[in-house]
Design a protein around this motif. Structure first.
Motif, short mmCIF file in Angstrom:
data_model
loop_
_atom_site.label_atom_id
_atom_site.label_comp_id
_atom_site.label_asym_id
_atom_site.label_seq_id
_atom_site.Cartn_x
_atom_site.Cartn_y
_atom_site.Cartn_z
N GLN A 19 0.83 -1.21 0.00
CA GLN A 19 0.00 0.00 0.00
C GLN A 19 0.86 1.26 0.00
OE1 GLN A 19 -2.21 -1.53 3.47
NE2 GLN A 19 -4.02 -0.65 2.47
N CYS A 43 0.87 4.05 -2.90
CA CYS A 43 0.65 5.47 -2.60
C CYS A 43 1.80 6.31 -3.15
CB CYS A 43 0.48 5.70 -1.10
SG CYS A 43 -1.06 5.05 -0.42
N PRO A 91 -9.60 6.64 -6.85
CA PRO A 91 -10.63 5.89 -6.12
C PRO A 91 -11.01 4.58 -6.80
CG PRO A 91 -11.61 7.78 -7.20
CD PRO A 91 -10.12 7.90 -7.37
N MET A 124 -7.58 2.21 -5.80
CA MET A 124 -7.08 2.18 -4.42
C MET A 124 -8.26 2.15 -3.45
SD MET A 124 -4.25 5.26 -4.60
CE MET A 124 -3.11 4.70 -3.36
N ARG A 125 -7.98 1.74 -2.24
CA ARG A 125 -8.97 1.88 -1.17
C ARG A 125 -9.14 3.36 -0.88
NH1 ARG A 125 -6.44 -2.15 3.14
NH2 ARG A 125 -5.79 -3.68 1.61
N THR A 126 -10.32 3.74 -0.43
CA THR A 126 -10.61 5.16 -0.17
C THR A 126 -9.58 5.77 0.76
OG1 THR A 126 -12.96 4.76 -0.51
CG2 THR A 126 -12.35 6.78 0.66
N HIS A 127 -9.27 5.10 1.85
CA HIS A 127 -8.30 5.62 2.81
C HIS A 127 -6.96 5.88 2.14
CE1 HIS A 127 -5.08 5.19 5.84
NE2 HIS A 127 -5.89 5.91 6.58
N ASP A 128 -6.52 4.94 1.32
CA ASP A 128 -5.22 5.09 0.64
C ASP A 128 -5.26 6.22 -0.38
OD1 ASP A 128 -4.44 2.94 2.16
OD2 ASP A 128 -4.52 1.49 0.52
N GLY A 136 -14.66 7.94 -3.18
CA GLY A 136 -14.49 6.61 -2.60
C GLY A 136 -15.81 6.00 -2.16
N HIS A 181 -17.90 2.47 -3.56
CA HIS A 181 -18.30 1.36 -2.70
C HIS A 181 -19.80 1.15 -2.65
CE1 HIS A 181 -14.26 0.52 -1.46
NE2 HIS A 181 -14.08 1.79 -1.17
N ASN A 211 -6.61 -2.62 -12.61
CA ASN A 211 -7.15 -3.57 -11.63
C ASN A 211 -6.97 -5.02 -12.09
OD1 ASN A 211 -7.90 -1.69 -9.68
ND2 ASN A 211 -9.84 -1.30 -10.69
#
Length: 177
Positions: free
Chosen positions: A5, A9, A42, A45-49, A97, A101, A168
């Motif tokens: 991750q 990033c 988005p 990646m995961r939203t947080h990342d 993000g 989802h 992806n």
């Protein structure tokens, strides 16, 4: 955060910087390829990342690393006419993000909707800051800093959906090895 991750990033921060350097000056707000990369985040990646990536990118720029358009850096850029758009990227990423989802839309539509939502948040915050910096009214600010960008930005969002699918797929194949 895993090593993978962190590496992802870092690569995305570098992509944001390089895409910001691909610039066509069009007045107070330049045309860049940055919105293409932002629309990808988005989706891959995961939203947080994705939020973390944009925030670190902005922090690097704020401390003077020349990651913004025109090889600029510094707090003055974030406080200047384009700063609201840049800050809008961070504010819009959680919205994008969240859209990614949701199960209410099919995959490609989610990617496009996420990118458009990200643009909308950035346009709103950017226009407000541009109005304050240059003492413009809303129609004048929209005319110089939003209207010329809508069609190219939407095209970049649409292109990002196809690229995100390929990324992806490649990441999924790499993870299976």
């Amino acid at each position: 955060m895993s090593n993978r991750q962190v590496a992802r990033c870092g690569v995305c921060i570098a992509l944001l910087a390089v895409s910001a350097w691909i610039t066509v000056p069009l007045g107070p707000v330049p045309f860049t390829m940055q919105t293409f990369v932002l629309a990808l985040l988005p989706q891959v990646m995961r939203t947080h990342d994705a939020v973390f990536t944009v925030v670190v990118y902005l922090l690097l720029g704020a401390v003077g690393v020349p990651v913004f358009s025109g090889f600029q850096g510094g707090l003055g850029v974030l406080l200047g006419p384009t700063g609201g758009y840049l800050l809008g990227f961070a504010a819009g990423m959680p919205v994008a993000g969240a859209i990614m989802h949701t199960s209410a839309l099919p995959g490609r539509a989610r990617g496009a909707a996420a990118g458009i939502a990200l643009l909308a948040v950035s346009y709103v915050l950017g226009t407000i800051q541009l109005m304050n910096v240059y003492a413009l009214d809303a129609p004048a600010a929209l005319a110089v800093a939003v209207v010329p960008f809508v069609v190219p930005d939407v095209a970049k969002v649409v292109a990002s959906v196809g690229v995100a699918e390929r990324i992806n797929r490649a990441l999924g194949a790499a993870a299976e090895r």
